[in-house]
Design an enzyme around this catalytic site. Sequence first.
Site, short mmCIF file in Angstrom:
data_model
loop_
_atom_site.label_atom_id
_atom_site.label_comp_id
_atom_site.label_asym_id
_atom_site.label_seq_id
_atom_site.Cartn_x
_atom_site.Cartn_y
_atom_site.Cartn_z
N TYR A 140 0.86 -1.19 0.00
CA TYR A 140 0.00 0.00 0.00
C TYR A 140 0.89 1.24 0.00
O TYR A 140 1.57 1.52 0.98
CB TYR A 140 -0.91 -0.04 1.23
CG TYR A 140 -1.89 1.10 1.38
CD1 TYR A 140 -2.13 2.02 0.35
CD2 TYR A 140 -2.63 1.25 2.55
CE1 TYR A 140 -3.03 3.05 0.50
CE2 TYR A 140 -3.54 2.28 2.72
CZ TYR A 140 -3.73 3.17 1.69
OH TYR A 140 -4.63 4.21 1.85
N LYS A 169 -1.64 -1.41 -3.80
CA LYS A 169 -2.70 -0.40 -3.78
C LYS A 169 -2.04 0.95 -4.03
O LYS A 169 -1.20 1.40 -3.25
CB LYS A 169 -3.43 -0.40 -2.44
CG LYS A 169 -4.52 0.66 -2.32
CD LYS A 169 -5.15 0.67 -0.93
CE LYS A 169 -6.13 1.82 -0.78
NZ LYS A 169 -6.67 1.92 0.59
#
Length: 300
Positions: A140, A169
Amino acid sequence: MQFHSSSALVTPFKKDLSVDEAVYEALIKRQILQGMDACVPVGTTGESATLTHKEHMHCIEIAIETCKNTKTPSNSRMKVLAGVGSNATSESLSLAKFAQKVGADAILCVSPYYNRPTQQGLFEHYKTIAQSVEIPVMLYDVPSRTGVSIEVPTALKLFREVPNIKAIKEASGSLKRVAELHCYEKDFHIFSGEDSLNHSIMFSGGKGVVSVTGNLMPNLISQMVNCALKHEYQQALEIQDKLFSLHQALFVETNPIPIKMAMHLAGLIENPSYRLPLVAPSKETIKLLEKTLQQYEVIA
């Protein structure tokens, strides 16, 4: 990753600021019934930074049990991408092992915030966590919150050298970065972490989204992702355009402040409560949210 559309779940609190487990379960069931592939408990939107370790783990358990006990419209099971982020590698590792033990399908791990590790530090952080479990890991990258970015060479090295690191992400705001990642590794799954760029990322090689707006509009987010996966560019763009003003309204203040208030206005959560240092939105923001939700016919 075995899913494409997912929502970064809010964590509802009671007036005493304890986790409202009944409402949390109801929110997850709503995600299931409105077509989302996965839910993401205790990420940024879930206020993980102000949850205790015990609360964090329990929210993961609730999500997993709810998904096990509630079938999707296609009679399958919604996946759980459990947030295990922390600025201490040891704590993330502990949460990752717990998530795997209780049945999470994959884990989402944010870069350590405040510490500002070097690229080698980021590599070792993610490698250590990923090697502690067997389930897939999603990196992420959100430098606006963490103060450091997973540079493209570091992300690619992690994907190439750690077998269960499968996805990232992307919340950097850089489409050039998305294009670069996709150019060098087609099998490295890129998920949009920025709702206003969902369509752009999906048509730059993205494989899915982790959406904040999906808390309110799971059906439309799911439809947009499905259209993109079928290369139905115009249909996906129409949905993205339809949602754009809502995407904008939900980020006029720090996430998850607007989305929790919007869900309260929509009757989805009883108390729009926040744990300090987050506070309720301004009167101006509440008026904007009310006006926006009226435009979408969410409220009268």
